[in-house]
Design an enzyme around this catalytic site. Structure first.
Site, PDB file in Angstrom:
ATOM      1  N   LYS A   1       2.702   3.502  -5.711  1.00  0.00           N
ATOM      2  CA  LYS A   1       2.152   2.456  -6.595  1.00  0.00           C
ATOM      3  C   LYS A   1       3.173   1.944  -7.607  1.00  0.00           C
ATOM      4  CE  LYS A   1      -1.049   3.352  -3.941  1.00  0.00           C
ATOM      5  NZ  LYS A   1      -1.004   2.575  -2.674  1.00  0.00           N
TER       6      LYS A   1
ATOM      7  N   GLU B   1     -11.519   4.079  -1.044  1.00  0.00           N
ATOM      8  CA  GLU B   1     -11.937   4.361   0.330  1.00  0.00           C
ATOM      9  C   GLU B   1     -12.811   5.623   0.403  1.00  0.00           C
ATOM     10  OE1 GLU B   1      -8.818   3.642  -0.566  1.00  0.00           O
ATOM     11  OE2 GLU B   1      -7.388   5.160   0.014  1.00  0.00           O
TER      12      GLU B   1
ATOM     13  N   ASP C   1      -3.278  -3.069  -2.445  1.00  0.00           N
ATOM     14  CA  ASP C   1      -4.341  -2.069  -2.482  1.00  0.00           C
ATOM     15  C   ASP C   1      -4.215  -1.227  -3.756  1.00  0.00           C
ATOM     16  OD1 ASP C   1      -5.329   0.843  -0.507  1.00  0.00           O
ATOM     17  OD2 ASP C   1      -6.543  -0.594  -1.630  1.00  0.00           O
ATOM     18  N   ASN C   2      -5.308  -0.611  -4.179  1.00  0.00           N
ATOM     19  CA  ASN C   2      -5.304   0.405  -5.247  1.00  0.00           C
ATOM     20  C   ASN C   2      -4.897  -0.082  -6.628  1.00  0.00           C
ATOM     21  OD1 ASN C   2      -3.745   2.015  -2.634  1.00  0.00           O
ATOM     22  ND2 ASN C   2      -5.800   2.628  -3.271  1.00  0.00           N
TER      23      ASN C   2
ATOM     24  N   ASP D   1       0.831  -1.203   0.000  1.00  0.00           N
ATOM     25  CA  ASP D   1       0.000   0.000   0.000  1.00  0.00           C
ATOM     26  C   ASP D   1       0.866   1.254   0.000  1.00  0.00           C
ATOM     27  OD1 ASP D   1      -2.648   1.377   2.134  1.00  0.00           O
ATOM     28  OD2 ASP D   1      -2.346   1.435  -0.047  1.00  0.00           O
TER      29      ASP D   1
HETATM   30  C1  LIG Z   1      11.112   4.718  -2.867  1.00  0.00           C
HETATM   31  C2  LIG Z   1      10.187   4.539  -1.715  1.00  0.00           C
HETATM   32  C3  LIG Z   1       9.468   3.216  -1.781  1.00  0.00           C
HETATM   33  N1  LIG Z   1       9.572   2.568  -0.521  1.00  0.00           N
HETATM   34  C4  LIG Z   1       8.854   2.958   0.563  1.00  0.00           C
HETATM   35  N2  LIG Z   1       9.243   2.454   1.741  1.00  0.00           N
HETATM   36  C5  LIG Z   1       8.568   2.797   2.866  1.00  0.00           C
HETATM   37  N3  LIG Z   1       7.489   3.612   2.889  1.00  0.00           N
HETATM   38  C6  LIG Z   1       7.098   4.116   1.708  1.00  0.00           C
HETATM   39  C7  LIG Z   1       7.746   3.811   0.502  1.00  0.00           C
HETATM   40  N4  LIG Z   1       7.075   4.441  -0.497  1.00  0.00           N
HETATM   41  C8  LIG Z   1       6.067   5.134   0.065  1.00  0.00           C
HETATM   42  N5  LIG Z   1       6.082   4.940   1.403  1.00  0.00           N
HETATM   43  C9  LIG Z   1       5.124   5.462   2.364  1.00  0.00           C
HETATM   44  O1  LIG Z   1       3.904   4.777   2.127  1.00  0.00           O
HETATM   45  C10 LIG Z   1       2.799   5.699   2.108  1.00  0.00           C
HETATM   46  C11 LIG Z   1       2.413   5.897   0.680  1.00  0.00           C
HETATM   47  C12 LIG Z   1       1.207   5.556   0.243  1.00  0.00           C
HETATM   48  C13 LIG Z   1       0.851   5.786  -1.190  1.00  0.00           C
HETATM   49  N6  LIG Z   1      -0.585   5.599  -1.338  1.00  0.00           N
HETATM   50  C14 LIG Z   1      -1.221   6.250  -2.312  1.00  0.00           C
HETATM   51  O2  LIG Z   1      -0.631   6.969  -3.112  1.00  0.00           O
HETATM   52  C15 LIG Z   1      -2.686   6.105  -2.360  1.00  0.00           C
HETATM   53  C16 LIG Z   1      -3.418   7.052  -3.083  1.00  0.00           C
HETATM   54  C17 LIG Z   1      -4.807   6.974  -3.155  1.00  0.00           C
HETATM   55  C18 LIG Z   1      -5.544   7.984  -3.940  1.00  0.00           C
HETATM   56  C19 LIG Z   1      -6.596   7.603  -4.765  1.00  0.00           C
HETATM   57  C20 LIG Z   1      -7.299   8.560  -5.505  1.00  0.00           C
HETATM   58  C21 LIG Z   1      -6.956   9.895  -5.405  1.00  0.00           C
HETATM   59  F1  LIG Z   1      -7.643  10.832  -6.084  1.00  0.00           F
HETATM   60  C22 LIG Z   1      -5.912  10.292  -4.566  1.00  0.00           C
HETATM   61  C23 LIG Z   1      -5.210   9.340  -3.843  1.00  0.00           C
HETATM   62  C24 LIG Z   1      -5.501   5.973  -2.477  1.00  0.00           C
HETATM   63  C25 LIG Z   1      -4.763   5.026  -1.733  1.00  0.00           C
HETATM   64  O3  LIG Z   1      -5.397   4.026  -1.062  1.00  0.00           O
HETATM   65  C26 LIG Z   1      -3.372   5.079  -1.683  1.00  0.00           C
HETATM   66  O4  LIG Z   1      -2.714   4.102  -0.972  1.00  0.00           O
HETATM   67  C27 LIG Z   1       3.373   6.941   2.736  1.00  0.00           C
HETATM   68  C28 LIG Z   1       2.624   8.194   2.382  1.00  0.00           C
HETATM   69  C29 LIG Z   1       4.807   6.936   2.229  1.00  0.00           C
HETATM   70  O5  LIG Z   1       5.657   7.730   3.026  1.00  0.00           O
HETATM   71 MG   LIG Z   2      -4.040   2.486  -0.500  1.00  0.00          MG
END
Ligand SMILES: CCCNc1ncnc2c1ncn2[C@@H]1O[C@H](/C=C/CNC(=O)c2cc(-c3ccc(F)cc3)cc(O)c2O)[C@H](C)[C@H]1O
Ligand SMILES: [Mg+2]
Length: 214
Positions: free
Chosen positions: A144, A199, A169-170, A141
């Protein structure tokens, strides 16, 4: 400076939820996201599918990529049998700080290990840091475009075994096209789509459950 959305979500939990009661933390976050401010938690509808998969797998070892505020962390951990650990990775320190407080409020801190750092750096260290041989269950999650590279990394690090379950997810919104193509076409996975909604909205989204065949 103005508080962040995760900080306002945490404040709602501390104000309205019952300390030590994971279900009330979950319900409070869902209420906040429906009636105050939308936030990208897996939510109640997809959360019910997540719950059913976690119960079915009943994992001894579980990994979550992307803690954010800890909503799905609490959802998963509340269903884990005693003595099992959920390892959750979050590389943004501000989100990690909020998630730690939400996890603590729920009373599930003994079942959760939140590790601050990037999945790409931490996955290769799972054996040395936690003595993990393989994961029974992985919830994806985070960003993406990182689902596919991290899945390949889990394979390379031999952290998946015959029967390991990946739940993503997503896969529709925002979408993870390269990941979907991979798990649906690779002979090493048996994949199934669980249709649902983004969600707190009526927009289509869903979860992809993929079994690693070894
Ligand atoms: C290089 C790092 C990779 N490694 C990493 N290692 C550790 N942690 C990491 C890594 N990469 C990211 N993260 C963390 O995970 C989280 C990131 C989560 C991202 N989730 C989405 O983008 C999303 C968007 C929508 C959405 C749907 C429709 C819309 F209109 C707007 C938004 C819906 C949803 O259910 C979604 O989960 C957090 C913010 C971020 O710091
Ligand atoms: Mg999500």
């Amino acid at each position: 400076t103005r508080s962040t959305r995760p900080q306002r979500l945490l404040r709602a939990v501390q104000k309205k939820a019952i300390k030590g009661d994971p279900q009330s933390v979950i319900s409070t976050i869902d209420y906040f996201c429906r009636h105050s401010e939308w936030a990208m938690n897996v939510g109640d509808e997809k959360g019910a599918i997540l719950d059913s998969v976690v119960c079915e797998v009943s994992p001894s070892t579980a990994l979550e990529l992307g803690t954010y505020c800890g909503y799905s962390t609490v959802r998963i951990a509340r269903l884990l049998p005693p003595g099992t650990k959920l390892i959750t990775l979050e590389f943004n320190p501000d989100y990690a700080a909020v998630a730690r407080q939400i996890i603590e409020y729920s009373g599930l801190q003994d079942k959760i290990c939140l590790v601050e750092g990037a999945s790409g750096d931490l996955i290769p260290k799972m054996q040395e840091l936690f003595g993990i041989k393989t994961f029974d269950f992985v919830f994806l999650d985070h960003w993406k475009d990182r689902y596919l590279p991290d899945t390949k990394l889990l394979e390379e690090c031999q952290l998946l075994r015959k029967g390991s379950i990946l739940l993503a997810d997503n896969v529709i919104c925002p979408g993870t096209p390269d990941y979907l193509e991979y798990v649906r076409n690779s002979p090493r996975y048996e994949s199934k789509y669980f249709k649902s909604h983004l969600e707190y909205t009526k927009v289509e989204d869903g979860l992809e459950k993929s079994v690693f065949l070894g």
